[in-house]
Design a protein around this motif. Structure first.
Motif, short mmCIF file in Angstrom:
data_model
loop_
_atom_site.label_atom_id
_atom_site.label_comp_id
_atom_site.label_asym_id
_atom_site.label_seq_id
_atom_site.Cartn_x
_atom_site.Cartn_y
_atom_site.Cartn_z
N GLY A 141 3.78 13.66 -12.83
CA GLY A 141 4.26 13.47 -14.19
C GLY A 141 2.92 13.52 -15.16
N LYS A 142 1.83 13.17 -14.87
CA LYS A 142 0.81 13.28 -15.56
C LYS A 142 0.28 14.51 -15.76
N LYS A 143 0.24 15.11 -14.50
CA LYS A 143 -0.09 16.64 -14.29
C LYS A 143 0.69 17.57 -15.03
N ASP A 144 2.15 17.43 -15.20
CA ASP A 144 3.09 18.26 -16.07
C ASP A 144 2.95 18.00 -17.39
N GLY A 145 2.57 16.57 -17.96
CA GLY A 145 2.54 16.23 -19.26
C GLY A 145 3.72 15.37 -19.49
N SER A 146 4.55 15.21 -18.58
CA SER A 146 5.73 14.24 -19.11
C SER A 146 5.38 12.70 -19.03
N ILE A 147 4.25 12.24 -18.16
CA ILE A 147 4.02 10.99 -18.04
C ILE A 147 2.67 10.58 -18.87
N ARG A 148 2.61 9.50 -19.64
CA ARG A 148 1.28 9.07 -20.35
C ARG A 148 0.16 8.98 -19.02
N PRO A 149 -0.94 9.49 -19.66
CA PRO A 149 -2.11 9.23 -18.71
C PRO A 149 -2.51 8.04 -18.21
N ASP A 150 -2.17 7.11 -19.19
CA ASP A 150 -2.52 5.74 -18.65
C ASP A 150 -1.60 5.00 -17.81
N ALA A 151 -0.53 5.46 -17.37
CA ALA A 151 0.42 4.81 -16.62
C ALA A 151 -0.28 4.53 -15.18
N ASP A 152 0.04 3.08 -15.08
CA ASP A 152 -0.79 2.57 -13.97
C ASP A 152 0.33 2.06 -12.50
N PRO A 153 0.23 2.43 -11.56
CA PRO A 153 1.31 2.27 -10.51
C PRO A 153 1.29 0.90 -10.27
N GLY A 154 0.23 0.08 -10.31
CA GLY A 154 0.42 -1.62 -10.15
C GLY A 154 1.43 -2.10 -11.36
N ASP A 155 1.14 -1.52 -12.53
CA ASP A 155 2.03 -2.06 -13.63
C ASP A 155 3.39 -1.48 -13.41
N PHE A 156 3.62 -0.43 -12.92
CA PHE A 156 4.83 0.06 -12.78
C PHE A 156 5.60 -0.75 -11.68
N LEU A 157 4.96 -1.17 -10.67
CA LEU A 157 5.61 -1.99 -9.82
C LEU A 157 5.95 -3.39 -10.26
N GLN A 158 5.00 -3.79 -10.83
CA GLN A 158 5.20 -5.17 -11.58
C GLN A 158 6.31 -5.01 -12.25
N GLY B 126 0.88 -1.28 -0.16
CA GLY B 126 0.07 -0.10 -0.01
C GLY B 126 0.96 1.25 0.00
N PRO B 127 1.75 1.39 0.81
CA PRO B 127 2.58 2.52 0.94
C PRO B 127 3.74 2.76 -0.31
N VAL B 128 4.17 1.48 -0.90
CA VAL B 128 4.74 1.70 -2.07
C VAL B 128 3.86 2.30 -3.26
N ILE B 129 2.77 1.70 -3.44
CA ILE B 129 1.75 2.01 -4.46
C ILE B 129 1.46 3.52 -4.34
N ALA B 130 1.23 3.84 -3.00
CA ALA B 130 0.80 5.46 -3.12
C ALA B 130 2.21 6.26 -3.41
N ALA B 131 3.27 5.78 -2.95
CA ALA B 131 4.45 6.73 -3.32
C ALA B 131 4.48 6.79 -4.99
N ILE B 132 4.23 5.33 -5.69
CA ILE B 132 4.41 5.45 -7.40
C ILE B 132 3.29 6.38 -7.53
N THR B 133 2.04 6.24 -7.08
CA THR B 133 1.11 6.91 -7.60
C THR B 133 1.44 8.56 -7.56
N ALA B 134 1.83 8.74 -6.38
CA ALA B 134 2.09 10.49 -6.32
C ALA B 134 3.41 10.67 -7.50
N LEU B 135 4.31 9.86 -7.58
CA LEU B 135 5.29 10.37 -8.76
C LEU B 135 4.63 10.05 -10.08
N LEU B 136 3.90 9.16 -10.13
CA LEU B 136 3.25 9.33 -11.63
C LEU B 136 2.31 10.45 -11.90
N ASP B 137 1.35 10.63 -11.01
CA ASP B 137 0.52 11.64 -10.93
C ASP B 137 1.00 13.02 -11.40
#
Length: 178
Positions: A130-147, A117-128
């Motif tokens: 990047g999504k906000k500034d347009g550098s990371i794809r909008p479909d990037a998923d924290p669970g996929d990234f962790l896997q 849970g905490p690791v997914i939350a950190a990944i979510t914050a990092l991905l979000d």
């Protein structure tokens, strides 16, 4: 309330155990106590078993890694923050698996459940970010990234560590291509 000296002893024990286990995963509890500068009684009051100590070291490491995500985002662009954070996570996972023989299957399960849970939350914050500034794809998923990053800590570190190259490929896949 825990006394300040008891908190300091616990912190010294965790630090000593982290360093000792990194050098030799077979380090004994007595060696950890000596390295921490505490008596065996103090060590066993805090960590009644070696497994309890290993789990505490791991949990402390997860809290540290999760806690640095906001700091990294404040210091650098999201993709670069994600690169630094993931590199730190990979090193922690490698250390964790170096201790694997010391843990029962149920302890491995407990570690995974506590940290997910905490690791997914950190990944979510990092991905979000990047999504906000347009550098990371909008479909990037924290669970996929962790896997995907699970392959990084399994990448053989000798003779050449392939993890940095593999991480670059993963991050390139996350990048928006404008």
């Amino acid at each position: 309330m825990v006394r300040s000296d008891a908190r300091e002893n616990r912190a010294r024990i965790l630090e000593a155990a982290r360093a000792a286990f990194a050098e030799d995963s077979a380090t004994s509890m007595n060696q950890v106590a000596q390295r921490a500068g505490v008596g065996a009684g103090t060590l066993y009051r805090n960590f009644p078993t070696r497994e309890a100590l290993v789990l505490a070291v791991y949990q402390d490491e997860v809290e540290r890694i999760v806690g640095i995500a906001p700091e990294l985002l404040a210091q650098m662009p999201p993709l670069e923050a994600l690169r630094h954070w993931t590199t730190d996570l990979v090193e922690a996972m490698r250390r964790k698996h170096g201790l694997g023989d010391a843990l029962s299957p149920s302890a491995h399960q407990a570690m995974s459940e506590q940290s997910y849970g905490p690791v997914i939350a950190a990944i979510t914050a990092l991905l979000d970010a990047g999504k906000k500034d347009g550098s990371i794809r909008p479909d990037a998923d924290p669970g996929d990234f962790l896997q995907l990053t699970g392959a990084l800590w399994r990448a053989a570190s000798s003779p050449e560590d392939r993890a940095p190259h593999m991480l670059a490929l993963i991050l390139d896949g996350l990048r928006t291509h404008r």
